[in-house]
Design an enzyme around this catalytic site. Structure first.
Site, mmCIF file in Angstrom:
data_model
loop_
_atom_site.group_PDB
_atom_site.id
_atom_site.type_symbol
_atom_site.label_atom_id
_atom_site.label_comp_id
_atom_site.label_asym_id
_atom_site.label_seq_id
_atom_site.Cartn_x
_atom_site.Cartn_y
_atom_site.Cartn_z
ATOM 1 N N HIS A 1 0.827 -1.209 0.000
ATOM 2 C CA HIS A 1 0.000 0.000 0.000
ATOM 3 C C HIS A 1 0.860 1.257 0.000
ATOM 4 O O HIS A 1 0.602 2.198 -0.764
ATOM 5 C CB HIS A 1 -0.913 -0.002 1.224
ATOM 6 C CG HIS A 1 -1.731 1.250 1.361
ATOM 7 N ND1 HIS A 1 -2.963 1.404 0.764
ATOM 8 C CD2 HIS A 1 -1.481 2.413 2.021
ATOM 9 C CE1 HIS A 1 -3.439 2.603 1.046
ATOM 10 N NE2 HIS A 1 -2.554 3.238 1.807
ATOM 11 N N GLU A 2 1.880 1.283 0.831
ATOM 12 C CA GLU A 2 2.754 2.460 0.889
ATOM 13 C C GLU A 2 3.533 2.635 -0.409
ATOM 14 O O GLU A 2 3.758 3.760 -0.863
ATOM 15 C CB GLU A 2 3.705 2.355 2.085
ATOM 16 C CG GLU A 2 3.012 2.303 3.440
ATOM 17 C CD GLU A 2 1.984 3.410 3.648
ATOM 18 O OE1 GLU A 2 2.164 4.513 3.079
ATOM 19 O OE2 GLU A 2 1.007 3.177 4.382
ATOM 20 N N HIS B 1 1.574 4.470 -2.940
ATOM 21 C CA HIS B 1 1.704 5.932 -2.894
ATOM 22 C C HIS B 1 2.949 6.403 -3.644
ATOM 23 O O HIS B 1 2.940 7.456 -4.295
ATOM 24 C CB HIS B 1 1.767 6.408 -1.439
ATOM 25 C CG HIS B 1 0.469 6.314 -0.709
ATOM 26 N ND1 HIS B 1 -0.706 6.853 -1.200
ATOM 27 C CD2 HIS B 1 0.153 5.749 0.484
ATOM 28 C CE1 HIS B 1 -1.687 6.627 -0.338
ATOM 29 N NE2 HIS B 1 -1.192 5.950 0.687
#
Length: 228
Positions: free
Chosen positions: A99-100, A103
């Site tokens: 998920h990070e 980004h």
């Protein structure tokens, strides 16, 4: 009596919703932090693989203190993972790391909502610090002008929370795609990984709803003051 009932419902939502979202996230994370991912990769290894697969060799990965303190820093181009996720081989570690990195991919592709959110940070921070002070002063002084000014500041905070939603959901969508395409997870892990990502998104949904309710409350105060 009706107004008192409405206030109690409002207060209950304002208090219970964030607590429920945080509890849901903690329960889901705790459960999946105990289940190893099929690739047996640590969160740091998952992040590195996805970054390299997308040509983001310049993005660094660092360990950071705290629990679920994971985040991506666009200023230093760094994915920071909490200790358990950095070293852990769990489904939760893989999902959060991906998920990070989602980004980081957004940043590299100049994802519009991410750029917009970054632009909103200064005004949202100002609004977060000043809105309640200005509104409280307006209520004490019975000044609709001050209350309106506070509402405008608060609107920036609400806008930031709303823009955060597509940013986070898009990062989670990218995370799932990358986890599958890079072979980090297998078919039987898809559902469990989605549970981790969906639970994390609840905190942002709760924050957005709470911010909207607060804004609505003060808008009603402003309208009521002008009707008097």
């Amino acid at each position: 009596m009706a107004s008192m009932g409405g206030f109690l419902v409002y207060f209950a939502i304002l208090l219970i919703l964030p607590l429920w979202a945080q509890s849901k996230v903690k329960r889901t994370y705790k459960k999946h932090a105990k289940i190893q991912n099929s690739s047996m990769m640590t969160g740091a290894q998952v992040a590195r693989r996805i970054l390299d697969e997308n040509g983001l060799f310049d993005v660094q990965i660092e360990e950071v203190r705290g629990v679920m303190s994971d985040h991506y820093d666009p200023r230093s181009k760094t994915v920071r993972l909490s200790t358990d996720n950095y070293h852990g081989h769990s489904q939760a570690a893989a999902a959060i790391a991906a998920h990070e990195v989602g980004h980081a991919i957004q940043d590299a592709e100049s994802y519009a909502f991410l750029r917009f959110r970054h632009a909103l940070v200064p005004v949202a921070n100002l609004g977060s610090n000043m809105s309640y002070i200005i509104i409280l002063a307006g209520i004490i002084m019975y000044s609709s002008g001050l209350i309106l000014a506070g509402i405008i500041f608060m609107s920036a905070v609400v806008l930031f929370q709303l823009v955060t939603l597509p940013v986070e959901y898009n990062a989670s969508s990218r995370a799932m795609e990358q986890l599958v395409s890079t072979g980090v997870i297998r078919n039987n892990e898809h559902g469990e990984t989605k549970k981790v990502l969906s639970a994390a998104a609840l905190t942002y949904v709760a924050a957005a709803i709470t911010a909207l309710l607060e804004l609505l409350r003060f808008v009603l105060v402003f309208v009521g003051m002008n009707d008097d």
